[in-house]
Design an enzyme around this catalytic site. Sequence first.
Site, PDB file in Angstrom:
ATOM      1  N   SER A 276       0.736  -1.271   0.155  1.00 16.74           N
ATOM      2  CA  SER A 276       0.177  -0.321   0.072  1.00 16.74           C
ATOM      3  C   SER A 276       0.801   1.480   0.184  1.00 16.74           C
ATOM      4  O   SER A 276       1.943   1.181   0.599  1.00 16.74           O
ATOM      5  CB  SER A 276      -0.820  -0.155   1.451  1.00 16.74           C
ATOM      6  N   LYS A 282       0.834  -3.204   5.139  1.00 16.32           N
ATOM      7  CA  LYS A 282       0.300  -4.300   3.830  1.00 16.32           C
ATOM      8  C   LYS A 282       0.695  -5.155   2.964  1.00 16.32           C
ATOM      9  O   LYS A 282       1.720  -4.711   2.288  1.00 16.32           O
ATOM     10  CB  LYS A 282      -0.496  -3.095   3.069  1.00 16.32           C
ATOM     11  N   GLU A 289      -7.936 -11.042  -6.292  1.00 12.37           N
ATOM     12  CA  GLU A 289      -8.390  -9.757  -6.233  1.00 12.37           C
ATOM     13  C   GLU A 289      -8.308  -9.591  -7.565  1.00 12.37           C
ATOM     14  O   GLU A 289      -9.993  -9.257  -8.572  1.00 12.37           O
ATOM     15  CB  GLU A 289      -8.101  -8.333  -5.905  1.00 12.37           C
TER      16      GLU A 289
END
Length: 456
Positions: A276, A282, A289
């Site tokens: 991130s 992260k 996804e």
Amino acid sequence: MQLWKGRFSKEIDPKTNDFNSSIKFDSRMYKEDIEGSIAHATMLCTQGIISSDDLGLIVEGLNNIKTEIENGELLIDPNAEDIHTFVEGELTQRVGAAGKRLHTARSRNDQVALDIRLYLRHECDDVYKQLTELIDVLCKKAEQYAGAVMPGYTHLQRAQPITFGHHLMAYAEMLLRDKERLIDAKNRMNYCPLGSCALAGTTYNTNREMTAEALGFNGAMQNSLDGVSDRDFCMELASALSILMVHLSRFSEEIVLWCSWEFKFIELDDAFSTGSSIMPQKKNPDITELIRGKSGRVFGDLTTLLTMMKGLPLAYNKDMQEDKEAIFDAFDTVKMCLTAFIPMLDTMTALTDNMRKAAAGGFINATDCADYLVGKGLPFRDAYKATGEIVALCIAEGLTLETLPIEKYKGICETFDEGVYEAINLDKCVNDRTSLGGPAPQNVLSQVERVKNLNK
Ligand code: ARG
């Protein structure tokens, strides 16, 4: 330059030409177009329709065009109407009258129907190979994790114990069927439309079987209207790809869940994860996804094809030019997804301790507890009810089936004895599930053997 000059007194309006042209997306079929033209010209010569001198010029000209496109010497004209027009125009410029004879007993309608089939045959082979590779990775991982106990879920609630290997092999089975669907669709597609001409065949003495054979088809299509009119093979392949994407998307969704701190069942390799820009901690499963998201594109391609075809009268209609972007996008998307997914899965590690910990909570051995009572002679429905009461008692007392004292068991049902603790042992629960297709490690290993053989 258009192929349809004679009747017209003006050049086509440039913007209309842009709208009408398919060159931006059909130029990728240049090889297939040339391959088809060579087979057609060879047949015309064998049948005495063109001379062998003309054939020589056509074949040499076409081969040169192919080589020059491949090595970048010849650029495909972005203003050409389509790849068929471009290749024929280029050939005629090079070899003159012989080039003008190539289109005898042929139409772009059967030409395009042929080219897409030839092109998609290769695409099917590419996806088939990738699926084979993916299934191999799954088999390898399933062998490694054949004994790794994890909770199996229904409604995303812990249900019964399985192993990670068993879970992975479920996907291997789905992907094997995806391969079969592709091959089935490819075989049904593999009939040659060439020689159907515009729609009504021809008065020339052509030999359609000859071109069909030369191009590696199972045979020639038997009705010339059908030959140029249907795109069922595109719809069928897009359906097969959509189903495959459903499988990849569900698998991806599970990987997203498993990567979360709530599960932490797996760790993705850093090379296949992203970070991130603001949150330093992260590590995101972006690949999965994206695959989940891209499934929508492929379903969209299928919907485009179905909707585009459903109202068309026979035979060719220009609407059908829309087939290519849809089916090419479907294949491009699937291939891209698999290219990312396979190494990601290959480098993923299972956190088997976390899986086991999760399996130890949530009463996933409750069915085994009930089955133990059945083994002692209780009807299953009574055993089920008694176990339900035991679970409720455990929840009230903050205990598990493993830690609930035997007196409490007996308080609910006399039939219980110390043997219950062995019956609900997680490893035993998994090891005893030897029914066909079940999660017992030796079963998983024989599933792996079976799938490896089918995947050859
Ligand atoms: N570019 C056209 C297509 O992709 C080729 C067939 C054209 N045929 C015709 N009659 N306009 O469908």
